[in-house]
Design an enzyme around this catalytic site. Structure first.
Site, PDB file in Angstrom:
ATOM      1  N   TYR A 104       0.852  -1.191   0.000  1.00 45.85           N
ATOM      2  CA  TYR A 104       0.000   0.000   0.000  1.00 45.85           C
ATOM      3  C   TYR A 104       0.884   1.237   0.000  1.00 45.85           C
ATOM      4  O   TYR A 104       1.805   1.348   0.812  1.00 45.85           O
ATOM      5  CB  TYR A 104      -0.889   0.002   1.247  1.00 45.85           C
ATOM      6  CG  TYR A 104      -1.837   1.186   1.325  1.00 45.85           C
ATOM      7  CD1 TYR A 104      -2.816   1.380   0.359  1.00 45.85           C
ATOM      8  CD2 TYR A 104      -1.747   2.101   2.370  1.00 45.85           C
ATOM      9  CE1 TYR A 104      -3.691   2.453   0.432  1.00 45.85           C
ATOM     10  CE2 TYR A 104      -2.634   3.181   2.458  1.00 45.85           C
ATOM     11  CZ  TYR A 104      -3.598   3.350   1.478  1.00 45.85           C
ATOM     12  OH  TYR A 104      -4.465   4.424   1.563  1.00 45.85           O
ATOM     13  N   ASP A 136       9.224   2.804   0.419  1.00 45.86           N
ATOM     14  CA  ASP A 136       8.109   3.396   1.150  1.00 45.86           C
ATOM     15  C   ASP A 136       8.184   2.914   2.596  1.00 45.86           C
ATOM     16  O   ASP A 136       7.752   1.815   2.920  1.00 45.86           O
ATOM     17  CB  ASP A 136       6.781   3.005   0.495  1.00 45.86           C
ATOM     18  CG  ASP A 136       5.574   3.570   1.256  1.00 45.86           C
ATOM     19  OD1 ASP A 136       5.781   4.184   2.323  1.00 45.86           O
ATOM     20  OD2 ASP A 136       4.445   3.400   0.778  1.00 45.86           O
ATOM     21  N   LYS A 180       3.401   8.488   9.436  1.00 47.64           N
ATOM     22  CA  LYS A 180       3.058   7.844  10.709  1.00 47.64           C
ATOM     23  C   LYS A 180       3.958   8.318  11.867  1.00 47.64           C
ATOM     24  O   LYS A 180       3.711   9.373  12.415  1.00 47.64           O
ATOM     25  CB  LYS A 180       3.010   6.337  10.526  1.00 47.64           C
ATOM     26  CG  LYS A 180       1.888   5.998   9.504  1.00 47.64           C
ATOM     27  CD  LYS A 180       1.565   4.530   9.331  1.00 47.64           C
ATOM     28  CE  LYS A 180       0.300   4.375   8.493  1.00 47.64           C
ATOM     29  NZ  LYS A 180       0.470   3.880   7.146  1.00 47.64           N
TER      30      LYS A 180
HETATM   31  C1  PLP Z   1      -0.131   4.367   5.780  1.00 52.22           C
HETATM   32  C2  PLP Z   1       0.707   4.160   4.575  1.00 52.22           C
HETATM   33  C3  PLP Z   1       0.694   5.059   3.483  1.00 52.22           C
HETATM   34  C4  PLP Z   1      -0.288   6.189   3.369  1.00 52.22           C
HETATM   35  O1  PLP Z   1      -0.139   7.147   4.361  1.00 52.22           O
HETATM   36  P1  PLP Z   1      -1.396   8.116   4.701  1.00 52.22           P
HETATM   37  O2  PLP Z   1      -0.814   9.095   5.667  1.00 52.22           O
HETATM   38  O3  PLP Z   1      -2.461   7.256   5.262  1.00 52.22           O
HETATM   39  O4  PLP Z   1      -1.803   8.761   3.413  1.00 52.22           O
HETATM   40  C5  PLP Z   1       1.611   4.862   2.475  1.00 52.22           C
HETATM   41  N1  PLP Z   1       2.469   3.829   2.494  1.00 52.22           N
HETATM   42  C6  PLP Z   1       2.496   2.935   3.510  1.00 52.22           C
HETATM   43  C7  PLP Z   1       3.504   1.820   3.484  1.00 52.22           C
HETATM   44  C8  PLP Z   1       1.598   3.050   4.568  1.00 52.22           C
HETATM   45  O5  PLP Z   1       1.598   2.136   5.542  1.00 52.22           O
END
Ligand code: PLP
Length: 469
Positions: free
Chosen positions: A143, A238, A270
């Site tokens: 994601y 990411d 996060k």
């Molecule tokens: C949570 C997440 C995102 C998206 O971040 P948001 O602040 O919710 O837009 C992107 N990449 C990874 C790996 C994530 O866990």
């Protein structure tokens, strides 16, 4: 007589689609009304109904220190009195960028955004702008936020919803996104052999955590680096979820550092906002300086680098010492051992997978072995390797990709979730999420987890056992 007073969830659903601001929160995949949270402190959240829960959601990652750490709250309060937002540079942004670079010295420059979605979307635009190429490779089950081009086989929220991607995303928006299976080197090599000269970037979760926890196979991330470098494509790590959580230096610190290579770009979120809306992309100067106003790749944000968010992030990183990560790691070790013991004793088929301080539980008969036609039970090899080697870069993991993750028993997970909630423990409401442990999880919390498992597992133990194959 039925009451005319709507429940909190009914009232919310009247005025918001599904009653929520983000889909997984609606508890569709686990059933029941979601817990409306009134307050949170340390390892606990308190519902609007006054019930208190031991929390493993941790705001989906940011609450590394536990909820509402007094120093972080004080930093935000202090920043607030000077103004909530300026739309102008502040010294706090410089300080937070310096703190990030101090931990991951291969970074030169940082651009702040408000969400991980924006950070990943911008990283892709930047990679295309730098290379002059169009194609992007992503892996099924990873994601990277909800921008159109990356919303293809995107794990967690999307997986939970059972959608093939999303309505409203045009074929044009995803036609330059190639989706490959995670940990599949032959597929990756074939794709580079065919499209190498047109590939702008590979974006990956270096330890996948949005399809359950799926660690990279030994050599997988190194192969990503080798192939991207060979073909002139960028490698985007990411680390929105793993950054400053899987270890003090994220997944890069677990694997990249000893390998003495680095990706071209990172994305973070996060933890670096400590609970406030803040994320970032970061990388070498020669790449990052393609961003406007220096370069030609446009990116902007009214609230980007917000002073309250940067204060929260800086306070969080300052408090997130080596001891904090060691403590979270030890707690995760104990929790994994406890889960392993109790689930095995209850004859509930499962596999626990581990990466740094992160772990998740897959329920059901072994999806990976079943795919290979072996039909053996989950819960042996993979989980034992995970316990013995908490930072293991995979060995023996039962689930290695999204197709396997999707074969887990989501109904059994849903019943487990409800039974644990009943017993006072709040787990992420999706089988495709990791458990988030904080520095506030201690002895007492481990005892509570143990007690909750004792109360919850017997109710799962009837008639759910299935034979393999
Ligand atoms: C949570 C997440 C995102 C998206 O971040 P948001 O602040 O919710 O837009 C992107 N990449 C990874 C790996 C994530 O866990």
């Amino acid at each position: 007589m039925t009451s005319t007073v709507p429940s909190l969830f009914e009232a919310a659903q009247r005025v918001m689609p599904g009653g929520v601001s983000s889909p997984v929160r609606a508890y569709r995949s686990v059933g029941g009304d979601p817990v409306f949270i009134a307050s949170a402190a340390g390892a606990f959240v308190t519902g609007a109904d006054g019930n208190e829960y031991l929390d493993f959601v941790g705001s989906w990652g940011p609450a590394l220190l536990g909820h509402a750490h007094p120093n972080v709250v004080a930093a935000v309060q202090s920043a607030a009195q000077w103004g909530l937002s300026f739309g102008a540079p502040t010294t706090a942004e410089t300080a937070l960028a310096e703190a990030i670079i101090a931990r991951i010295p291969v970074l030169d420059k940082v651009r702040f955004t408000s969400t991980g979605t924006e950070a990943c979307m911008t990283a892709i635009r930047l990679a295309r702008g730098c290379t002059g190429r169009n194609l992007v490779i992503k892996f099924a089950g990873c994601y990277h936020g909800h921008s159109d081009a990356l919303l293809a086989e995107a794990g967690s929220g999307v997986a939970t919803q059972g959608l093939p991607g999303s309505a409203g995303v045009t074929p044009g928006a995803t036609q330059d996104t190639l989706v490959l299976p995670y940990n599949d080197l032959p597929a990756l090599e074939a794709t580079f052999a065919q499209h190498g000269a047109a590939i702008a970037a590979v974006i990956t979760e270096p330890c996948a955590a949005n399809m359950g926890l799926v660690p990279p196979a030994p050599g997988w991330n190194t192969a990503l680096r080798r192939l991207t470098a060979q073909h002139g494509a960028l490698l985007i790590y990411d680390e929105v979820l793993t950054g400053f959580r899987a270890s003090a230096t994220g997944w890069w610190g677990i694997e990249g550092q000893p390998c003495s290579w680095e990706p071209d770009l990172f994305t973070f979120g996060k933890v670096i906002g400590g609970g406030m809306p803040l994320a970032a992309l970061a990388g070498r100067a020669d790449i990052m300086d393609h961003l406007a106003p220096v370069g030609a790749v446009y990116q902007a944000g009214t609230l980007s680098g917000n002073p309250l968010a940067t204060a929260s992030g800086l306070a969080t990183l300052k408090l997130a010492t080596a001891d904090v990560y060691a403590g979270i790691g030890r707690w995760a070790d104990q929790a994994v051992a406890l889960l392993e013991e109790r689930l095995t004793a209850a004859s509930i088929p499962h596999a626990i997978q581990r990466g740094g301080t992160l772990f998740s539980v897959f329920f059901g008969e072994d999806p990976a072995s079943r795919a290979a036609g072996q039909g053996s039970r989950v819960g042996g090899q993979g989980s034992r390797a995970g316990v013995a080697r908490p930072n293991a870069v995979t060995t023996g993991a039962a689930v290695t990709n999204y197709a396997q993750a999707q074969r887990q028993d989501v109904d059994l997970f849903a019943r487990f979730h409800r039974a644990m909630r009943e017993a006072g423990v709040l787990l992420p409401p999706s089988a495709f999420e990791t458990w988030f442990v904080s520095a506030a999880h201690g002895e007492r919390e481990l005892e509570m987890l143990n007690g909750a498992l004792g109360a919850a597992l017997p109710s799962l133990n009837s008639n759910q056992l299935r034979t393999a194959g």
